[in-house]
Design a protein around this motif. Structure first.
Motif, PDB file in Angstrom:
ATOM      1  N   LYS A 137      33.805  45.143  42.773  1.00 50.69           N
ATOM      2  CA  LYS A 137      33.695  45.411  41.336  1.00 50.69           C
ATOM      3  C   LYS A 137      34.821  46.307  40.829  1.00 50.69           C
ATOM      4  O   LYS A 137      35.252  46.193  39.687  1.00 50.69           O
ATOM      5  CB  LYS A 137      32.342  46.050  41.018  1.00 50.69           C
ATOM      6  CG  LYS A 137      31.183  45.098  41.165  1.00 50.69           C
ATOM      7  CD  LYS A 137      29.871  45.837  40.927  1.00 50.69           C
ATOM      8  CE  LYS A 137      28.678  44.955  41.181  1.00 50.69           C
ATOM      9  NZ  LYS A 137      27.413  45.684  41.005  1.00 50.69           N
ATOM     10  N   LEU A 193      38.156  43.855  40.685  1.00 46.80           N
ATOM     11  CA  LEU A 193      38.136  42.657  39.837  1.00 46.80           C
ATOM     12  C   LEU A 193      37.951  43.042  38.372  1.00 46.80           C
ATOM     13  O   LEU A 193      37.118  43.889  38.050  1.00 46.80           O
ATOM     14  CB  LEU A 193      37.003  41.720  40.240  1.00 46.80           C
ATOM     15  CG  LEU A 193      37.170  40.971  41.553  1.00 46.80           C
ATOM     16  CD1 LEU A 193      35.941  40.107  41.813  1.00 46.80           C
ATOM     17  CD2 LEU A 193      38.421  40.126  41.553  1.00 46.80           C
ATOM     18  N   PRO A 194      38.707  42.395  37.493  1.00 43.10           N
ATOM     19  CA  PRO A 194      38.486  42.629  36.067  1.00 43.10           C
ATOM     20  C   PRO A 194      37.078  42.174  35.660  1.00 43.10           C
ATOM     21  O   PRO A 194      36.493  41.292  36.292  1.00 43.10           O
ATOM     22  CB  PRO A 194      39.542  41.767  35.387  1.00 43.10           C
ATOM     23  CG  PRO A 194      40.558  41.482  36.433  1.00 43.10           C
ATOM     24  CD  PRO A 194      39.825  41.493  37.732  1.00 43.10           C
ATOM     25  N   LYS A 195      36.549  42.782  34.624  1.00 44.07           N
ATOM     26  CA  LYS A 195      35.223  42.415  34.125  1.00 44.07           C
ATOM     27  C   LYS A 195      35.188  40.924  33.789  1.00 44.07           C
ATOM     28  O   LYS A 195      36.153  40.375  33.281  1.00 44.07           O
ATOM     29  CB  LYS A 195      34.895  43.244  32.884  1.00 44.07           C
ATOM     30  CG  LYS A 195      33.454  43.227  32.518  1.00 44.07           C
ATOM     31  CD  LYS A 195      33.139  44.253  31.460  1.00 44.07           C
ATOM     32  CE  LYS A 195      31.636  44.298  31.280  1.00 44.07           C
ATOM     33  NZ  LYS A 195      31.222  45.494  30.598  1.00 44.07           N
ATOM     34  N   HIS A 196      34.085  40.282  34.083  1.00 46.08           N
ATOM     35  CA  HIS A 196      33.831  38.856  33.838  1.00 46.08           C
ATOM     36  C   HIS A 196      34.668  37.946  34.734  1.00 46.08           C
ATOM     37  O   HIS A 196      34.847  36.774  34.431  1.00 46.08           O
ATOM     38  CB  HIS A 196      34.032  38.485  32.368  1.00 46.08           C
ATOM     39  CG  HIS A 196      33.202  39.301  31.432  1.00 46.08           C
ATOM     40  ND1 HIS A 196      31.826  39.242  31.422  1.00 46.08           N
ATOM     41  CD2 HIS A 196      33.546  40.215  30.508  1.00 46.08           C
ATOM     42  CE1 HIS A 196      31.364  40.078  30.518  1.00 46.08           C
ATOM     43  NE2 HIS A 196      32.389  40.697  29.950  1.00 46.08           N
ATOM     44  N   SER A 197      35.201  38.478  35.830  1.00 43.07           N
ATOM     45  CA  SER A 197      35.925  37.657  36.797  1.00 43.07           C
ATOM     46  C   SER A 197      34.950  36.788  37.556  1.00 43.07           C
ATOM     47  O   SER A 197      33.747  37.048  37.584  1.00 43.07           O
ATOM     48  CB  SER A 197      36.682  38.529  37.798  1.00 43.07           C
ATOM     49  OG  SER A 197      37.698  39.236  37.177  1.00 43.07           O
ATOM     50  N   THR A 198      35.472  35.791  38.197  1.00 42.67           N
ATOM     51  CA  THR A 198      34.653  34.965  39.079  1.00 42.67           C
ATOM     52  C   THR A 198      35.265  35.005  40.469  1.00 42.67           C
ATOM     53  O   THR A 198      36.460  35.217  40.634  1.00 42.67           O
ATOM     54  CB  THR A 198      34.579  33.498  38.606  1.00 42.67           C
ATOM     55  OG1 THR A 198      35.895  32.953  38.551  1.00 42.67           O
ATOM     56  CG2 THR A 198      33.923  33.404  37.234  1.00 42.67           C
ATOM     57  N   ILE A 199      34.408  34.839  41.466  1.00 39.50           N
ATOM     58  CA  ILE A 199      34.874  34.778  42.841  1.00 39.50           C
ATOM     59  C   ILE A 199      34.231  33.587  43.515  1.00 39.50           C
ATOM     60  O   ILE A 199      33.161  33.125  43.102  1.00 39.50           O
ATOM     61  CB  ILE A 199      34.562  36.068  43.628  1.00 39.50           C
ATOM     62  CG1 ILE A 199      33.050  36.319  43.681  1.00 39.50           C
ATOM     63  CG2 ILE A 199      35.287  37.254  43.050  1.00 39.50           C
ATOM     64  CD1 ILE A 199      32.663  37.454  44.611  1.00 39.50           C
TER      65      ILE A 199
END
Length: 54
Positions: free
Chosen positions: A30, A33-39
């Motif tokens: 968290k 990763l930028p907010k609203h990222s997907t992995i």
């Protein structure tokens, strides 16, 4: 990977992982990763982190 084709081995894996805490790893993810990222999560294991990752 025939290990998981036997129910007793699946049960053993679930028992071994029941107290495993991935919270520290998820906190690190968290942070980077930028907010609203997907992995792409390859392999859910027991699925314990499904709600944390969604």
């Amino acid at each position: 990977m025939n290990f998981y084709h036997q129910r007793k081995n699946v049960d053993l894996y679930k028992e071994l992982m029941k107290d495993y805490d991935t919270g520290n790893v998820l906190d690190l993810v968290k942070q980077v990763l930028p907010k609203h990222s997907t992995i792409l999560q390859l392999g859910m294991g027991t699925g314990a982190d499904l709600l944390k990752l969604s």
